[in-house]
Design a protein around this motif. Structure first.
Motif: not given
Length: 380
Positions: A107-111
């Motif tokens: 959920l915290d990925l840049p994309d």
């Protein structure tokens, strides 16, 4: 006999990759001659889940290709409603704290916003998909994912371009390549401005001489290789409940590069049967209410000619645990084989094999998702 028409594209292969090349060729105004050795496509296209799967794609070019393909699927489906396109999204369920930790990091990925990720509590999961009444700790909802009907999509897409500028020629096997031409098994040559070979997992036949010893493909994929992958799947009788998303279990986190986050190392080992068969649960409800369930991964050839019951038992138990109900009777089981390019950064393989003749192959499990965008890149 030589068939020759100006501004013509000849396509070999009636699976999803060949069919998407036909659709793009018509978009460009070409006359299309489309050859398929079987009466209808019978390969990996009709033996998969029908998932347009954005959620698990690797960050960077692969994700961008999948997002473009998702857009194209919706466009093509507007003209071909028989594909059964449904923008239902997917739900990846965590059954352990370790799996939930992976979902939190995803959920915290840049994309994550491009993938339309949302992390939901069990109650929120059931609000989105009330048919999920089993045991789980949370779910990653990917609203970018979609579903099509794999056994219906090919004829529906062809019907959308039927006309005098599209010739569908099933039952003709390509046996020889020439410059700007291909000969079928009856002796007829089909000539075009370009010939596009989309022969899937068939590593012999007309594509065989162009897949060098060791299946080493060096021409535009930085020395990447090519392999075949065998899977096992099944389909049940209709489930009374309606699933509003496709479903994946926590084992799927091991197989999709988007989830290669630090927490992934904390997942415990899979049960032996799942590890031996490289199993993950993917579950999709068909339009008639039946469930398509899989799958496994086998890489070492020669492949078995039969299917093995142990992974089916494992996947059945996983599906029942998440749904909270006993599955309906299994209607059919099958195995499928797809072609997969290997190597760092490789998404698929495209190479020129003669003057005016291009071979496109190897999208692997991305094929159903990414074929619209792969075909678009061919014409670019």
């Amino acid at each position: 006999m030589l068939v020759s028409v100006a501004e013509k594209i000849v396509i070999v292969g009636g699976g999803i990759l060949g069919t998407m090349h036909a659709l793009h060729a018509r978009r460009h105004g070409f006359h299309v001659v489309h050859l398929e050795r079987e009466p209808e496509g019978r390969g990996a296209t009709v033996r998969n889940f029908g998932l347009v799967w954005v959620s698990g794609r690797q960050a960077g070019p692969e994700l961008q290709l999948a997002l473009r393909a998702r857009q194209l699927w919706e466009e093509f489906a507007a003209d071909a409603p028989g594909t059964g396109f449904r923008p239902h999204g997917s739900m990846t369920l965590a059954s352990t704290d370790a799996e939930l930790a992976v979902l939190r990091e995803a959920l915290d990925l840049p994309d994550a916003k491009q993938r339309k990720f949302s992390l939901l509590t069990p109650g929120q999961v059931r609000d989105v998909n009330p048919a999920l009444r089993g045991d789980f700790l949370g779910g990653l909802w990917c609203e970018a994912d979609a579903i099509v009907e794999p056994r219906l999509a090919l004829p529906a897409l062809r019907a959308s371009i039927t006309g005098p500028s599209y010739q569908w020629l099933p039952g003709l096997e390509a046996v020889e390549i020439g410059d700007h031409a291909v000969r079928d098994h009856t002796g007829t040559w089909h000539r075009g401005d370009r010939v596009i070979l989309c022969t899937g997992a068939n590593y012999t036949g007309v594509a065989g001489p162009h897949l060098a010893a060791g299946r080493h493909l060096a021409q535009d994929n930085n020395g990447s290789g090519l392999r075949r992958v065998r899977l096992q799947m099944m389909q049940t009788d209709p489930l009374p409940d309606r699933l509003t998303t496709s479903v994946a279990d926590g084992d799927s986190l091991r197989y999709y590069p988007a989830f290669d986050v630090p927490a992934l190392a904390g997942l415990p080992a899979q049960p032996p049967v799942a590890a031996d068969h490289r199993a993950q649960l993917l579950l999709v409800q068909r339009e008639d209410g039946s469930l398509t369930i899989g799958d496994t991964h086998e890489y070492d050839e020669p492949f078995s000619f039969d299917v093995t019951e142990e992974p089916y038992d494992h996947l059945t138990a996983r599906a029942q645990a998440l749904l909270g109900v006993t599955l309906p009777r299994v209607r059919r089981r099958w195995a499928g084989v797809y072609s997969q390019v290997t190597g760092t950064g490789a998404i698929y393989h495209r190479s020129a094999v003669a003057d005016g003749v291009v071979l496109v192959t190897g999208p692997g499990g991305r094929g159903m998702t990414c074929s619209p965008a792969i075909a678009e890149e061919t014409f670019q």
